[in-house]
Structures are given as structure tokens and as C-alpha cells.
Design an enzyme around this catalytic site. Sequence first.
Site, PDB file in Angstrom:
ATOM      1  CB  SER A  61     -18.540 -18.138 -44.181  1.00  0.00           C
ATOM      2  OG  SER A  61     -18.346 -17.878 -45.549  1.00  0.00           O
ATOM      3  CE  LYS A  79     -14.221 -18.184 -45.717  1.00  0.00           C
ATOM      4  NZ  LYS A  79     -15.583 -18.581 -45.574  1.00  0.00           N
TER       5      LYS A  79
END
Lengths: 177, 168
Positions: A56, A100
Site C-alpha cells: 500500500s 499510511k
Amino acid sequence: MAAGRFSSFFSRAASVPWSSIAGEAFDRVVLVAKTVCFVHVINNYVCSIALVRGPSMLPNINMTGDIVAVERFSPRWNLIDVGDVVLLRSPENPMKTVTKRVLGLEGDTVTFLVDPSNGFASKTVLVPKGHVWVQGDNIYESRDSRQFGPVPYGLIHGRAFCRVWPPESFGSIGQKM
Amino acid sequence: MGTLNSLWLLTRKSVTGALFGITISDRYLTVSPVRGNSMHPTFASSSTNFPGYLKGDLVLIERFCLHDFKFSHGDVVIFQSPSNHKQIYVKRLIALPGEWIRVSSDMVKIPDGHCWVEGDNSSSSLDSRSFGPIPLGLIRGRVTHIIWPPQRLGKVERKSMPGRIYQD
């Protein structure tokens, strides 16, 4: 005869310096305890390292796993800013830590593509008080605020500021490209 | 020279003591005063000015539950507020992930990784009825005992709420 053996056993046992052995053992235990406490405080309040895996955050963080240095005081002092790569406890599973990038702080408006591989429809969201909006750099392969919504600031664990392994990619993790 | 030495020794010992105290408080057990009326009558609160702190309840909080995040219905937990991470609230855990809870005339499904918390004193409690289910990751410990004042010393019991929670 048996009594003689017992008494020689006891007299040898008495000559072993029990109190100094106990003293030394206690000192060693105290030293181990002090080290554990020191490591705990450094890991939780100053700086720590973490293994980050998964697709990700490509291309900034490798899929097979990079080790990053994470500083732990930014979240406590409200120093997290847009563009920071943060480690946070997943709102879908408290045992999982995900990495993230912060794209919006409380009060910001964030616009994102609803389905990046399928058209250009976008949505705009206002980030509520006390929350942040996080997204993976690889928007095609990331489960982030676009799926689970803005996350409370309290879930932020630390800010990843430097890659330490593999050695060829040592260096700071850049701001958003 | 002697006083400098003993000062250095005192500093070293207090730093060691502080590190030890911080580690124990973060990983195992800690104590905290209770403020606010949202958990009345389970906890009696203290007022916000200085001598008032001494009148409120002091509770024992265990952090072992944070190793696996396995909570039971009716546990009293402390957690960071979802709208202000610097504020810690104490409420009772009513519903766990995957369950449905009845709120006035609605049914709310608790998403994965979240829980529903409510104060015992429904009339004056800012809880999940206002800010919704909270992520389990915000929980910072479970309250097990009241340790002060001595007349209220005792274990904090789990209180179940039959009829409000529905399993899938």
C-alpha cells in the site's frame, strides 16, 4: 557414619558464600530490570524501529518489507502534519499496525477518487475534529481512510522518518511525490 | 565535592526510580483519579479545583488487557476521546464488534474493531450515544478496583445489560 556425612555436607554448604552470591544475583536482576525499563521508555517516548510490509505504500516503501525508524513524540505533541508517513493502530483490528500517509488534519477538506481503477468519480470529505485522513501512496492497493473513514488522532502510534534497511535505500522517507 | 557526589547519586537514583515507575505504569498497573459524573454511582467524582481532587475516587487501572484487546461486556474501560486525543474518558463497555445495539428506537451495528461505550449515569454522560462506536485501539486500560477512599474500597463489577445487545 551417616551423621558424619551429613555434618560434612552441612559444613561445606556453610562455607559457600551464600550472602555474596545472593547479593550478586540481586544486582544482576536489578541491572536487567533497569535495562528493560530504559528500553521501554526509549521505545515508547523517543524512537523505535518497525518492519513495514505490504503494497500500500509503494513506491516509497517496499512490498517485501523495509525497516523504518519511527519517532514516538510527534503524536503526543500534536506535531503530525500533512505529508507525514505515520504508523497507526488499524481501526478495523486493534492488533494490527498499518503505515499510511496523512493527507488531511482536522478541519481540512479532502478530495479523493472513489475507485481509481474505474473512472474519475471523486468525493470530498471534511475531516472531523480530533481525526486525520490517511491514505496509502499506492491508491490502487491500499485499504485506508477511503474505506474506513477518518481515523481518530489517538490511534496514531508514531511518525516514520527514516528507512534503515535495506542499506541501499537508507534515507529519509520523502514528502508526497 | 562530597555534596556534588551525593547530589549525583540522588539524581541517578531518582532517574532509575522514574524509569521503573513509568514502565510499570505503562505496561501493567496504574492509578488515576476519576473526574466527572458520568459513571455515578459506580464512581464518585471529584471537583475540578485543587483540594477537590482529594475527595474523588482513585481507581486502579490494569494494562494487561491491551496485549490482546479481549474485553467482556460490562467492563469499565478508559480510552482516549475520539475528538481530543489528550483527554481520557472512563465509561462502561456495552457492546463488542459485530453486535447490534438498540439505541432509542434505532439499531446500530458495531463495525469490526470498534466497541460501544456508555456511562452509568445516562443523563450526564458524553459517550457512544453522541460520538458513535469507538475503535478498540483507543482503549488505554481497564478499571478493576477503587482504591480510595477506604469506605468505597472494592472491586469494580461488570454490569451486563440484557435486552440491549443482539448478536448476529
